[in-house]
Design a protein around this motif. Sequence first.
Motif, PDB file in Angstrom:
ATOM      1  N   TRP A 175      48.310  23.905  49.389  1.00 50.83           N
ATOM      2  CA  TRP A 175      47.534  25.284  48.964  1.00 50.83           C
ATOM      3  C   TRP A 175      47.968  26.326  49.838  1.00 50.83           C
ATOM      4  CZ3 TRP A 175      43.237  25.123  45.653  1.00 50.83           C
ATOM      5  CH2 TRP A 175      43.003  23.710  45.472  1.00 50.83           C
ATOM      6  N   LEU A 176      47.952  27.475  49.189  1.00 53.32           N
ATOM      7  CA  LEU A 176      48.804  28.679  48.965  1.00 53.32           C
ATOM      8  C   LEU A 176      47.209  29.929  48.243  1.00 53.32           C
ATOM      9  CD1 LEU A 176      50.493  31.153  49.881  1.00 53.32           C
ATOM     10  CD2 LEU A 176      50.855  31.753  47.898  1.00 53.32           C
ATOM     11  N   PHE A 177      46.782  30.278  49.610  1.00 52.34           N
ATOM     12  CA  PHE A 177      45.801  31.569  49.071  1.00 52.34           C
ATOM     13  C   PHE A 177      46.184  33.208  49.006  1.00 52.34           C
ATOM     14  CE2 PHE A 177      43.804  28.162  50.707  1.00 52.34           C
ATOM     15  CZ  PHE A 177      42.332  27.551  50.232  1.00 52.34           C
ATOM     16  N   GLY A 178      46.224  34.020  48.238  1.00 52.29           N
ATOM     17  CA  GLY A 178      46.036  35.226  47.989  1.00 52.29           C
ATOM     18  C   GLY A 178      44.585  36.390  48.105  1.00 52.29           C
ATOM     19  N   VAL A 179      44.108  37.114  48.395  1.00 57.30           N
ATOM     20  CA  VAL A 179      43.879  38.579  48.105  1.00 57.30           C
ATOM     21  C   VAL A 179      44.549  39.203  47.068  1.00 57.30           C
ATOM     22  CG1 VAL A 179      41.695  40.172  49.027  1.00 57.30           C
ATOM     23  CG2 VAL A 179      42.554  36.997  50.062  1.00 57.30           C
ATOM     24  N   PHE A 180      44.255  39.013  45.775  1.00 51.58           N
ATOM     25  CA  PHE A 180      43.924  40.447  45.276  1.00 51.58           C
ATOM     26  C   PHE A 180      43.546  41.544  44.894  1.00 51.58           C
ATOM     27  CE2 PHE A 180      48.177  38.418  44.371  1.00 51.58           C
ATOM     28  CZ  PHE A 180      48.114  36.611  44.529  1.00 51.58           C
ATOM     29  N   ASP A 181      43.290  42.375  45.804  1.00 44.92           N
ATOM     30  CA  ASP A 181      42.238  43.373  46.181  1.00 44.92           C
ATOM     31  C   ASP A 181      42.821  44.576  44.870  1.00 44.92           C
ATOM     32  OD1 ASP A 181      40.024  44.730  46.249  1.00 44.92           O
ATOM     33  OD2 ASP A 181      40.599  44.468  48.357  1.00 44.92           O
ATOM     34  N   GLY A 182      42.368  44.621  43.897  1.00 51.02           N
ATOM     35  CA  GLY A 182      42.599  45.944  43.202  1.00 51.02           C
ATOM     36  C   GLY A 182      42.493  47.378  43.601  1.00 51.02           C
ATOM     37  N   HIS A 183      42.589  47.852  43.383  1.00 52.70           N
ATOM     38  CA  HIS A 183      42.415  49.397  44.540  1.00 52.70           C
ATOM     39  C   HIS A 183      43.418  50.403  42.984  1.00 52.70           C
ATOM     40  CE1 HIS A 183      40.934  48.292  48.092  1.00 52.70           C
ATOM     41  NE2 HIS A 183      41.703  47.667  48.093  1.00 52.70           N
ATOM     42  N   GLY A 184      42.036  51.885  42.775  1.00 56.40           N
ATOM     43  CA  GLY A 184      42.735  53.108  42.414  1.00 56.40           C
ATOM     44  C   GLY A 184      42.372  52.780  40.710  1.00 56.40           C
ATOM     45  N   PRO A 185      42.351  53.472  39.489  1.00 59.89           N
ATOM     46  CA  PRO A 185      41.809  53.172  38.857  1.00 59.89           C
ATOM     47  C   PRO A 185      42.031  51.903  37.666  1.00 59.89           C
ATOM     48  CG  PRO A 185      43.705  55.319  38.311  1.00 59.89           C
ATOM     49  CD  PRO A 185      43.120  54.518  39.551  1.00 59.89           C
ATOM     50  N   HIS A 186      43.529  51.629  37.797  1.00 58.08           N
ATOM     51  CA  HIS A 186      43.582  49.813  36.865  1.00 58.08           C
ATOM     52  C   HIS A 186      43.240  48.830  37.658  1.00 58.08           C
ATOM     53  CE1 HIS A 186      43.913  52.800  33.486  1.00 58.08           C
ATOM     54  NE2 HIS A 186      44.130  53.359  34.140  1.00 58.08           N
ATOM     55  N   GLY A 187      43.155  48.708  38.893  1.00 57.60           N
ATOM     56  CA  GLY A 187      42.986  48.145  40.296  1.00 57.60           C
ATOM     57  C   GLY A 187      42.697  46.723  39.465  1.00 57.60           C
ATOM     58  N   GLU A 188      42.118  46.341  39.312  1.00 55.21           N
ATOM     59  CA  GLU A 188      40.756  44.983  38.757  1.00 55.21           C
ATOM     60  C   GLU A 188      42.349  45.127  37.898  1.00 55.21           C
ATOM     61  OE1 GLU A 188      39.228  48.449  35.516  1.00 55.21           O
ATOM     62  OE2 GLU A 188      39.330  48.558  37.561  1.00 55.21           O
ATOM     63  N   ILE A 189      42.780  45.312  37.001  1.00 57.26           N
ATOM     64  CA  ILE A 189      43.121  44.627  35.877  1.00 57.26           C
ATOM     65  C   ILE A 189      44.818  44.025  36.489  1.00 57.26           C
ATOM     66  CG2 ILE A 189      45.234  45.038  33.717  1.00 57.26           C
ATOM     67  CD1 ILE A 189      42.531  47.668  33.150  1.00 57.26           C
ATOM     68  N   MET A 190      45.289  44.980  37.844  1.00 53.98           N
ATOM     69  CA  MET A 190      46.246  44.850  38.067  1.00 53.98           C
ATOM     70  C   MET A 190      46.150  43.451  39.155  1.00 53.98           C
ATOM     71  SD  MET A 190      48.731  46.333  36.869  1.00 53.98           S
ATOM     72  CE  MET A 190      50.088  46.088  38.427  1.00 53.98           C
ATOM     73  N   SER A 191      44.852  42.894  40.107  1.00 56.91           N
ATOM     74  CA  SER A 191      44.442  41.850  40.646  1.00 56.91           C
ATOM     75  C   SER A 191      44.221  41.055  39.610  1.00 56.91           C
ATOM     76  CB  SER A 191      43.352  42.713  41.350  1.00 56.91           C
ATOM     77  OG  SER A 191      42.604  42.747  41.095  1.00 56.91           O
ATOM     78  N   GLN A 192      43.659  40.993  38.394  1.00 56.95           N
ATOM     79  CA  GLN A 192      43.923  39.611  38.005  1.00 56.95           C
ATOM     80  C   GLN A 192      45.221  39.454  37.480  1.00 56.95           C
ATOM     81  OE1 GLN A 192      41.484  38.423  37.016  1.00 56.95           O
ATOM     82  NE2 GLN A 192      42.820  36.588  36.028  1.00 56.95           N
ATOM     83  N   PHE A 193      46.254  40.504  36.830  1.00 57.74           N
ATOM     84  CA  PHE A 193      47.279  39.974  36.661  1.00 57.74           C
ATOM     85  C   PHE A 193      48.578  39.021  38.042  1.00 57.74           C
ATOM     86  CE2 PHE A 193      52.000  41.266  36.720  1.00 57.74           C
ATOM     87  CZ  PHE A 193      52.515  40.423  35.193  1.00 57.74           C
ATOM     88  N   ALA A 194      47.877  40.318  39.419  1.00 52.36           N
ATOM     89  CA  ALA A 194      49.040  38.696  39.868  1.00 52.36           C
ATOM     90  C   ALA A 194      48.057  38.063  40.343  1.00 52.36           C
ATOM     91  CB  ALA A 194      48.934  40.064  41.280  1.00 52.36           C
ATOM     92  N   ALA A 195      46.794  37.520  39.762  1.00 50.54           N
ATOM     93  CA  ALA A 195      45.803  36.348  40.749  1.00 50.54           C
ATOM     94  C   ALA A 195      46.968  35.144  39.401  1.00 50.54           C
ATOM     95  CB  ALA A 195      44.754  36.472  40.548  1.00 50.54           C
ATOM     96  N   GLU A 196      46.841  36.077  38.847  1.00 48.65           N
ATOM     97  CA  GLU A 196      47.418  34.963  37.048  1.00 48.65           C
ATOM     98  C   GLU A 196      49.027  34.687  37.632  1.00 48.65           C
ATOM     99  OE1 GLU A 196      45.868  36.545  33.975  1.00 48.65           O
ATOM    100  OE2 GLU A 196      43.888  36.668  34.317  1.00 48.65           O
ATOM    101  N   GLN A 197      49.781  36.175  37.820  1.00 47.73           N
ATOM    102  CA  GLN A 197      51.238  35.486  37.491  1.00 47.73           C
ATOM    103  C   GLN A 197      51.450  35.273  38.966  1.00 47.73           C
ATOM    104  OE1 GLN A 197      53.057  35.288  35.152  1.00 47.73           O
ATOM    105  NE2 GLN A 197      50.278  35.815  33.582  1.00 47.73           N
TER     106      GLN A 197
END
Length: 67
Positions: A14-36
């Motif tokens: 397993w590989l675990f990652g925490v994608f904790d978005g910050h800024g005005p669009h942080g949640e979108i970027m963190s979701q993108f990173a978590a998926e990609q």
Amino acid sequence: MIKAFPQETKPFNWLFGVFDGHGPHGEIMSQFAAEQVPIVLDKKLKDIWNKYMPSIQVLQQDIMKQK
């Protein structure tokens, strides 16, 4: 989001990652990173596996012949 990584591996790989978005669009970027990120890493690992595994298998066979 939790995914097995690389795909099609034993459950303890397993590989675990925490994608904790910050800024005005942080949640979108963190979701993108978590998926990609898992998709990209999986592809790269498969590329490496396909490139080097035949040579590794030949070396293993040579070592077994020497025993």
